[in-house]
Design a protein around this motif. Structure first.
Motif, mmCIF file in Angstrom:
data_model
loop_
_atom_site.group_PDB
_atom_site.id
_atom_site.type_symbol
_atom_site.label_atom_id
_atom_site.label_comp_id
_atom_site.label_asym_id
_atom_site.label_seq_id
_atom_site.Cartn_x
_atom_site.Cartn_y
_atom_site.Cartn_z
ATOM 1 N N ARG A 11 0.854 -1.199 0.000
ATOM 2 C CA ARG A 11 0.000 0.000 0.000
ATOM 3 C C ARG A 11 0.887 1.244 0.000
ATOM 4 N NH1 ARG A 11 -1.403 -1.284 6.190
ATOM 5 N NH2 ARG A 11 0.489 -0.431 7.098
ATOM 6 N N ALA A 12 2.069 1.124 0.645
ATOM 7 C CA ALA A 12 2.934 2.291 0.803
ATOM 8 C C ALA A 12 3.454 2.770 -0.546
ATOM 9 C CB ALA A 12 4.094 1.957 1.732
ATOM 10 N N SER A 15 0.526 4.166 -2.994
ATOM 11 C CA SER A 15 0.031 5.533 -2.775
ATOM 12 C C SER A 15 0.960 6.557 -3.428
ATOM 13 C CB SER A 15 -0.159 5.817 -1.279
ATOM 14 O OG SER A 15 1.065 5.776 -0.604
ATOM 15 N N LYS A 16 2.208 6.182 -3.663
ATOM 16 C CA LYS A 16 3.137 7.108 -4.319
ATOM 17 C C LYS A 16 3.166 6.926 -5.822
ATOM 18 C CE LYS A 16 5.051 7.525 -0.039
ATOM 19 N NZ LYS A 16 4.952 6.623 1.095
ATOM 20 N N HIS A 204 5.880 -0.566 12.596
ATOM 21 C CA HIS A 204 6.494 -1.573 11.727
ATOM 22 C C HIS A 204 7.708 -2.165 12.439
ATOM 23 C CE1 HIS A 204 4.174 -0.413 8.204
ATOM 24 N NE2 HIS A 204 4.462 0.853 8.445
ATOM 25 N N SER A 263 -5.380 -2.993 6.962
ATOM 26 C CA SER A 263 -5.038 -1.873 6.091
ATOM 27 C C SER A 263 -6.315 -1.109 5.760
ATOM 28 C CB SER A 263 -4.409 -2.396 4.798
ATOM 29 O OG SER A 263 -3.807 -1.353 4.085
ATOM 30 N N LEU A 264 -6.207 0.198 5.612
ATOM 31 C CA LEU A 264 -7.377 1.000 5.234
ATOM 32 C C LEU A 264 -7.191 1.495 3.801
ATOM 33 C CD1 LEU A 264 -7.688 3.308 8.406
ATOM 34 C CD2 LEU A 264 -8.795 1.110 8.012
ATOM 35 N N PHE A 266 -6.671 3.931 0.911
ATOM 36 C CA PHE A 266 -5.882 5.161 1.013
ATOM 37 C C PHE A 266 -6.740 6.409 1.270
ATOM 38 C CE2 PHE A 266 -3.793 8.854 -1.040
ATOM 39 C CZ PHE A 266 -2.684 8.942 -0.225
ATOM 40 N N SER A 283 5.628 4.822 11.067
ATOM 41 C CA SER A 283 5.297 4.813 9.636
ATOM 42 C C SER A 283 5.860 6.068 8.966
ATOM 43 C CB SER A 283 3.779 4.811 9.481
ATOM 44 O OG SER A 283 3.419 5.181 8.177
ATOM 45 N N SER A 284 6.219 5.931 7.696
ATOM 46 C CA SER A 284 6.715 7.093 6.947
ATOM 47 C C SER A 284 5.616 8.148 6.799
ATOM 48 C CB SER A 284 7.198 6.667 5.563
ATOM 49 O OG SER A 284 6.106 6.220 4.792
ATOM 50 N N GLU A 289 2.469 12.590 5.038
ATOM 51 C CA GLU A 289 1.088 13.081 5.031
ATOM 52 C C GLU A 289 0.746 13.821 6.326
ATOM 53 O OE1 GLU A 289 2.033 10.004 4.136
ATOM 54 O OE2 GLU A 289 0.600 9.061 2.775
#
Ligand code: UDP
Length: 371
Positions: A11-12, A15-16, A204, A263-264, A266, A283-284, A289
């Protein structure tokens, strides 16, 4: 039409990458291929491939690269095998990868060994753990670098990369935040969240701290519980040691002030983040964000050490009492970030470079640049 393969494993990275993928998909100059792998295909981690399906990309290929233990070296080997066969079939002109995980590393190895151009997004960042070694290795294999800022560019040049191959485009996920159409009410209803006030918790594993990970996870969970606040807790990624975190989360089952999710989606995640009192963990997203949205971030432990944005966060060791103390002090109104991102049109910048043909002129024979 030039063929471009995007690789997404979590997912990470999705999103990018998705705003860039959409630009390619909508263009008549390029043909988009999406290689979906890693956590996206794991039920345990929320089967996030379904999120990618919703975009309706024409050419999606799904490849499971892990077994039930998610051993990282084996998953890397499996991904090289699967991706190698895939690119033999597709014969792409360019492979686009993001970040610091084993899936982009495998794709970069496969691309460079098959003389196919590899573009790496968000090279030159620091994440303070084994992720750093993975990220820099990917950069050394990639021919094109699409980076966040001048600092990242400088680090890549320190690694011997050619300045002409480095393009600053900012962080592609931030531009999506402004156009998010999901409301808080929709997100709460969708995930059956009834809290008025809440924080978000995302932890994480730090693979190099495996021997203390159990204790770290327990301290984290104990602190959240003792703080007495409401939390939306989101599962970790599948890096070595994730089981310790999942084990600690079992003790949250049935607690009224906790909602735990693998997980949600995005857009829903962002809607919830915008309204959160704070976000805690490693989390990054705390550095990206959350900072952008002016949500206070509490960084626990070493995972994001030295990364851009960490100076805007409250930093704390993985000790229960220390975590509890910062939670008791954190107030939404006290927070104002100092590092506002400057670039908010990353996907357009990427696409302009792509269209200009510059990427395809870059020599696949890399030459180490001394400084
Ligand atoms: N994210 C999401 N849903 C979630 C959690 C995260 O869409 O439930 C997105 C969000 O954009 C976040 C990114 O995934 O910034 C990375 O989060 P994660 O903590 O999974 O990975 P990291 O980048 O820290 O390795």
């Amino acid at each position: 039409m030039k063929k471009i393969v995007f690789v997404t494993g979590t997912r990470a990275d999705f999103s990018k990458l998705k705003s860039l993928m959409l630009k390619v998909e909508q263009s008549s100059n390029f043909e988009l291929f999406v290689f979906v792998t890693g956590m996206h295909l794991s039920q345990k981690f929320g089967s996030t491939a379904t999120e990618i399906d919703k975009y309706g990309f024409k050419n999606i290929f799904k490849y499971i690269n892990f077994d039930k233990y998610f051993q990282m070296d084996k998953a890397l080997a499996s991904m090289i095998d699967g991706f190698s066969k895939y690119i033999c079939e597709i014969e792409p002109d360019l492979i686009v990868v993001h970040g610091d995980r084993i899936e982009p590393l495998a794709a970069a190895i496969t691309g460079s060994l098959n003389n196919i151009l590899v573009a790496h997004i968000e090279g030159g960042e620091l994440s303070g753990t084994i992720d750093d070694s993975l990220r820099h290795s990917i950069s050394k294999l990639a021919h094109i670098h699409l980076v966040n800022d001048e600092k990242a560019k400088k680090r890549l040049m320190q690694l011997g990369e050619d300045e002409k191959s480095i393009f600053i485009i900012g962080s592609p996920d931030l531009e999506i935040l402004n156009s998010n159409k999901v409301s808080l009410e929709q997100a709460k209803e969708y995930y059956e969240i009834s809290f008025e006030n809440y924080a978000i918790a995302m932890l994480h594993p730090v693979t190099t701290e495996l021997n203390t990970l159990k204790e770290q996870s327990e301290n984290f969970v104990l602190a959240l519980k003792e703080s007495g606040r409401n939390y939306i807790v989101i599962y970790p990624n599948n890096d070595l040691g994730f089981e310790f975190i999942l084990e600690s989360y079992k003790s949250l089952e049935g607690m009224k002030n906790f909602r735990v999710f693998s997980s949600l989606r995005f857009e829903y995640f962002i809607a919830l983040l915008k309204n959160a009192d704070f976000i805690i963990g490693n989390s990054s997203c705390i550095l990206k964000e959350a900072i952008y949205l002016n949500i206070p971030g509490i960084l626990v432990g070493s995972r994001q050490q030295g990364r851009v944005g960490s100076e805007d966060c409250i930093k704390v060791d993985s000790k229960k009492e220390e975590i509890l103390e910062v939670i008791s002090k954190v107030h939404k109104m006290d927070f104002k970030n100092v590092n506002t991102p400057q670039i908010l049109n990353s996907s357009q910048m990427f696409f302009t470079h792509l269209l200009s043909g510059k990427f395809f002129e870059i020599n696949k024979q890399k030459v180490f640049q001394d400084i």
